[in-house]
Design an enzyme around this catalytic site. Structure first.
Site, PDB file in Angstrom:
ATOM      1  N   CYS A 185       0.836  -1.208   0.000  1.00 36.16           N
ATOM      2  CA  CYS A 185       0.000   0.000   0.000  1.00 36.16           C
ATOM      3  C   CYS A 185       0.866   1.251   0.000  1.00 36.16           C
ATOM      4  CB  CYS A 185      -0.951   0.010   1.190  1.00 36.16           C
ATOM      5  SG  CYS A 185      -0.118   0.086   2.773  1.00 36.16           S
ATOM      6  N   ASP A 191       2.223   2.691   2.549  1.00 37.35           N
ATOM      7  CA  ASP A 191       2.096   3.487   3.765  1.00 37.35           C
ATOM      8  C   ASP A 191       3.350   3.371   4.627  1.00 37.35           C
ATOM      9  OD1 ASP A 191      -0.320   4.093   2.798  1.00 37.35           O
ATOM     10  OD2 ASP A 191      -1.494   3.003   4.272  1.00 37.35           O
ATOM     11  N   CYS A 197      -2.933   5.417   5.490  1.00 39.82           N
ATOM     12  CA  CYS A 197      -4.387   5.376   5.510  1.00 39.82           C
ATOM     13  C   CYS A 197      -4.934   5.715   6.896  1.00 39.82           C
ATOM     14  CB  CYS A 197      -4.875   3.993   5.088  1.00 39.82           C
ATOM     15  SG  CYS A 197      -4.653   2.761   6.376  1.00 39.82           S
ATOM     16  N   CYS A 218      -2.798  -2.872   8.632  1.00 42.82           N
ATOM     17  CA  CYS A 218      -2.421  -1.540   9.108  1.00 42.82           C
ATOM     18  C   CYS A 218      -1.996  -1.617  10.581  1.00 42.82           C
ATOM     19  CB  CYS A 218      -3.575  -0.557   8.949  1.00 42.82           C
ATOM     20  SG  CYS A 218      -4.461  -0.718   7.375  1.00 42.82           S
TER      21      CYS A 218
HETATM   22 FE1  FES Z   1      -1.608   0.392   4.200  1.00 43.40          FE
HETATM   23 FE2  FES Z   1      -3.493   0.892   5.908  1.00 43.40          FE
HETATM   24  S1  FES Z   1      -3.742   0.541   3.801  1.00 43.40           S
HETATM   25  S2  FES Z   1      -1.402   0.698   6.302  1.00 43.40           S
END
Ligand code: FES
Length: 138
Positions: free
Chosen positions: A34, A36, A59, A103
């Site tokens: 993702c 992140d 996110c 996450c």
């Molecule tokens: Fe990647 Fe939440 S979608 S940490």
């Protein structure tokens, strides 16, 4: 997708956002899929986490779980912080949708990564104490 009140609260009003100058341990962890990224700063005194702050480029669930993770480890011993699992973070937030569980793994690993850095700075090999830092991938 349904988020609990607590998730929404920690997302819109995250606790402990920021950096700690002269932190005793800094961890950074990212999720390759993702994209992140979470950064965690710890102040440690006598094996107790006296302060914890974070910055999350990610996110809403990543923000909420890092916020909750810092709340859960503040004032705790390193040993207790090392026992913090992503499940405990999810439970403290009254749950997360299944697709958002990863996450919370990011938050768990960010804490471990900061503790690992703490031991490295002390000249202690973190691996036997903290274990491998996992880069969560789904
Ligand atoms: Fe990647 Fe939440 S979608 S940490």
């Amino acid at each position: 997708m349904m988020y609990s009140e607590k998730v929404l609260d920690h997302f819109s009003n995250p606790r402990n956002v920021g950096e700690i100058e002269n932190a005793d341990g800094v961890g950074e962890i990212g999720n390759a899929k993702c994209g992140d990224i979470m950064k965690m700063y710890l102040k440690i005194d006598n094996n107790v986490i006296t302060d914890a702050k974070f910055k999350t480029f990610g996110c809403g669930a990543a923000v909420a779980t890092s916020s909750m993770a810092t709340e859960l480890i503040k004032g705790k011993s390193i040993d207790d912080a090392l026992k913090l699992t992503n499940d405990a973070v999810v439970e403290a937030l009254d749950g997360l949708p299944a697709v958002k569980i990863h996450c919370s793994v990011l938050a768990e690993q960010a804490v471990r990564s900061a503790l690992s850095d703490y031991y490295t700075r002390q000249g202690i090999d973190p691996l036997p104490i903290v274990g491998e830092i996992k880069m969560p991938e789904e």
